[in-house]
Write a protein that holds these residues in place. Structure first.
Motif, PDB file in Angstrom:
ATOM      1  N   GLY A 101      57.988  39.178 -39.912  1.00  0.00           N
ATOM      2  CA  GLY A 101      58.639  38.702 -40.529  1.00  0.00           C
ATOM      3  C   GLY A 101      60.361  38.067 -39.567  1.00  0.00           C
TER       4      GLY A 101
ATOM      5  N   GLY B 283      53.574  40.001 -34.961  1.00  0.00           N
ATOM      6  CA  GLY B 283      54.902  40.651 -35.924  1.00  0.00           C
ATOM      7  C   GLY B 283      55.911  39.714 -35.111  1.00  0.00           C
ATOM      8  N   GLY B 284      57.157  39.411 -36.344  1.00  0.00           N
ATOM      9  CA  GLY B 284      57.882  38.431 -36.093  1.00  0.00           C
ATOM     10  C   GLY B 284      59.122  38.849 -34.614  1.00  0.00           C
TER      11      GLY B 284
ATOM     12  N   THR C  60      53.995  44.140 -42.092  1.00  0.00           N
ATOM     13  CA  THR C  60      52.784  44.100 -41.442  1.00  0.00           C
ATOM     14  C   THR C  60      52.120  44.924 -40.789  1.00  0.00           C
ATOM     15  OG1 THR C  60      53.740  42.681 -39.999  1.00  0.00           O
ATOM     16  CG2 THR C  60      53.596  41.744 -42.658  1.00  0.00           C
TER      17      THR C  60
ATOM     18  N   ARG D 186      64.854  40.951 -41.341  1.00  0.00           N
ATOM     19  CA  ARG D 186      66.272  40.982 -41.050  1.00  0.00           C
ATOM     20  C   ARG D 186      67.320  40.449 -42.159  1.00  0.00           C
ATOM     21  NH1 ARG D 186      64.354  42.469 -36.385  1.00  0.00           N
ATOM     22  NH2 ARG D 186      62.744  43.825 -36.922  1.00  0.00           N
TER      23      ARG D 186
ATOM     24  N   ASP E 265      62.398  44.657 -49.836  1.00  0.00           N
ATOM     25  CA  ASP E 265      60.857  45.340 -49.027  1.00  0.00           C
ATOM     26  C   ASP E 265      60.602  42.986 -49.936  1.00  0.00           C
ATOM     27  OD1 ASP E 265      60.615  46.802 -48.037  1.00  0.00           O
ATOM     28  OD2 ASP E 265      60.006  48.157 -49.740  1.00  0.00           O
TER      29      ASP E 265
ATOM     30  N   GLN F 235      56.143  49.089 -47.235  1.00  0.00           N
ATOM     31  CA  GLN F 235      55.648  49.011 -45.495  1.00  0.00           C
ATOM     32  C   GLN F 235      55.531  48.228 -44.598  1.00  0.00           C
ATOM     33  OE1 GLN F 235      51.221  48.722 -47.225  1.00  0.00           O
ATOM     34  NE2 GLN F 235      51.428  46.458 -47.181  1.00  0.00           N
TER      35      GLN F 235
ATOM     36  N   VAL G 266      52.343  42.446 -48.072  1.00  0.00           N
ATOM     37  CA  VAL G 266      51.443  42.345 -49.510  1.00  0.00           C
ATOM     38  C   VAL G 266      52.279  43.489 -50.258  1.00  0.00           C
ATOM     39  CG1 VAL G 266      49.401  43.639 -50.599  1.00  0.00           C
ATOM     40  CG2 VAL G 266      49.423  42.041 -48.268  1.00  0.00           C
ATOM     41  N   LEU G 267      52.618  44.565 -50.266  1.00  0.00           N
ATOM     42  CA  LEU G 267      52.776  45.728 -51.204  1.00  0.00           C
ATOM     43  C   LEU G 267      54.414  45.897 -50.395  1.00  0.00           C
ATOM     44  CD1 LEU G 267      50.349  47.747 -51.998  1.00  0.00           C
ATOM     45  CD2 LEU G 267      51.828  45.885 -53.286  1.00  0.00           C
TER      46      LEU G 267
ATOM     47  N   GLY H 244      63.372  46.353 -43.614  1.00  0.00           N
ATOM     48  CA  GLY H 244      64.062  45.446 -42.073  1.00  0.00           C
ATOM     49  C   GLY H 244      63.955  47.124 -41.224  1.00  0.00           C
TER      50      GLY H 244
HETATM   51  P1  UTP Z   1      57.838  42.757 -40.672  1.00  0.00           P
HETATM   52  O1  UTP Z   1      55.756  43.158 -41.038  1.00  0.00           O
HETATM   53  O2  UTP Z   1      58.238  41.242 -40.202  1.00  0.00           O
HETATM   54  O3  UTP Z   1      58.338  44.235 -40.355  1.00  0.00           O
HETATM   55  O4  UTP Z   1      58.255  42.934 -41.987  1.00  0.00           O
HETATM   56  P2  UTP Z   1      59.364  44.339 -38.902  1.00  0.00           P
HETATM   57  O5  UTP Z   1      58.950  45.878 -38.715  1.00  0.00           O
HETATM   58  O6  UTP Z   1      60.312  44.171 -38.735  1.00  0.00           O
HETATM   59  O7  UTP Z   1      58.253  43.918 -37.837  1.00  0.00           O
HETATM   60  P3  UTP Z   1      58.186  42.987 -36.694  1.00  0.00           P
HETATM   61  O8  UTP Z   1      59.453  43.240 -35.664  1.00  0.00           O
HETATM   62  O9  UTP Z   1      58.657  42.094 -37.135  1.00  0.00           O
HETATM   63  O10 UTP Z   1      57.259  42.725 -36.278  1.00  0.00           O
HETATM   64  C1  UTP Z   1      59.724  42.565 -42.947  1.00  0.00           C
HETATM   65  C2  UTP Z   1      60.320  43.512 -44.372  1.00  0.00           C
HETATM   66  O11 UTP Z   1      59.302  42.865 -44.866  1.00  0.00           O
HETATM   67  C3  UTP Z   1      58.983  43.919 -46.075  1.00  0.00           C
HETATM   68  C4  UTP Z   1      59.637  45.829 -45.443  1.00  0.00           C
HETATM   69  O12 UTP Z   1      60.966  45.632 -45.725  1.00  0.00           O
HETATM   70  C5  UTP Z   1      59.406  44.790 -43.544  1.00  0.00           C
HETATM   71  O13 UTP Z   1      60.541  45.689 -43.124  1.00  0.00           O
HETATM   72  N1  UTP Z   1      57.437  43.990 -46.103  1.00  0.00           N
HETATM   73  C6  UTP Z   1      56.565  43.366 -44.995  1.00  0.00           C
HETATM   74  C7  UTP Z   1      57.206  45.198 -46.874  1.00  0.00           C
HETATM   75  O14 UTP Z   1      57.682  45.417 -47.900  1.00  0.00           O
HETATM   76  N2  UTP Z   1      55.618  45.038 -47.399  1.00  0.00           N
HETATM   77  C8  UTP Z   1      54.517  44.659 -46.493  1.00  0.00           C
HETATM   78  O15 UTP Z   1      53.779  44.579 -47.025  1.00  0.00           O
HETATM   79  C9  UTP Z   1      55.534  43.861 -45.506  1.00  0.00           C
END
Ligand code: UTP
Length: 231
Positions: free
Chosen positions: A43, A8-9, A119, A48, A65, A117, A113-114, A178
């Protein structure tokens, strides 16, 4: 073992710091000496920030997204750079590309990917697709709690829970671009349907990831300090 890890980011790229990427890369190289490893990077703070800015500028959720996905892929590229020759050099854009990349024997790193959702869901789907032995979801807390431990001092940690209990808990989570939660509801559903052994654990110290995997190698498995999701 074939291991998929959702880096996770928030743990890898809270703020961008090359030393942090290097430290995790070293741990991943150590793990990959014994195991086949695929990593999915989140991310973090920058996803965010970009999403908030895009929303304020009028972007719709799907556009936000896609922006989030771009940032997760940028983090994947930084981690690939930190891994050097140990990594497959390209960021796969889907599960098929990831499967082909894994044939190289190198550590595979991908991002989102899409739309719709996070990661964690990518890591869960990848685990299911490749029939992984273990899915690790390191987070900034050390497992799943009955309530947010930062807010509720009576929150209790679960050492194990079933995938259906995880799904029930995740039902209360927002799916907005986000949004912040321990594990997104789509990931929970995929974990439930695949039955893949999953551990949600503290990822703030990469040593904990190494130790947890070592514990999983033992017979019987050593108890870990995260939350084990059972089928
Ligand atoms: P993240 O996976 O980083 O979300 O994707 P997160 O919940 O903030 O996780 P942490 O805090 O890094 O662990 C960031 C954003 O990218 C988009 C979504 O908007 C997500 O909130 N995203 C990511 C997608 O739409 N599809 C994906 O397959 C991955």
């Amino acid at each position: 073992m074939l291991i998929v890890m959702s880096l996770g980011g928030s743990i890898l790229a809270g703020e961008l710091d090359a030393r942090r990427f290097k430290t995790y890369a070293d741990a991943m190289k150590q793990i990959s000496k014994k195991h086949k490893l695929l990593l999915v990077t989140g991310g973090g703070v920058y996803a965010r920030k970009y999403i908030q800015t895009a929303k304020a500028a009028g972007a719709d959720e799907v556009t936000c997204d896609f922006i989030g996905i771009d940032v997760t892929r940028l983090n994947a590229k930084i981690l690939i750079a930190a891994l050097g020759k140990a990594a497959y050099p390209e960021v796969p854009h889907d599960y098929n590309e990831a499967a082909v990349a894994a044939e190289s024997g190198k550590i595979v790193v991908m991002g989102g990917v899409l739309p719709g959702q996070t990661t964690d869901a990518v890591a869960a789907a990848l685990s299911e697709y490749l029939k992984a032995d273990l899915l690790l979801i390191p987070t900034s807390v050390d497992g799943i709690y009955s309530a947010d431990p930062n807010v509720d001092k009576n929150a209790v940690k679960y050492s194990t829970m079933t995938a259906s209990e995880l799904v029930q808990m995740s039902g209360r989570t927002s799916l907005s671009a986000g949004s912040k939660s321990p594990v997104d509801p789509i990931a929970c559903k995929l974990i439930e349907r695949s039955g893949i052994r999953t551990i949600i654990l503290d990822g703030s110290d990469p040593e904990n990831l190494i130790k947890t995997i070592e514990g999983e190698e033992q017979e019987p498995r050593k108890e870990c300090n995260g939350t084990v999701i059972t089928p």
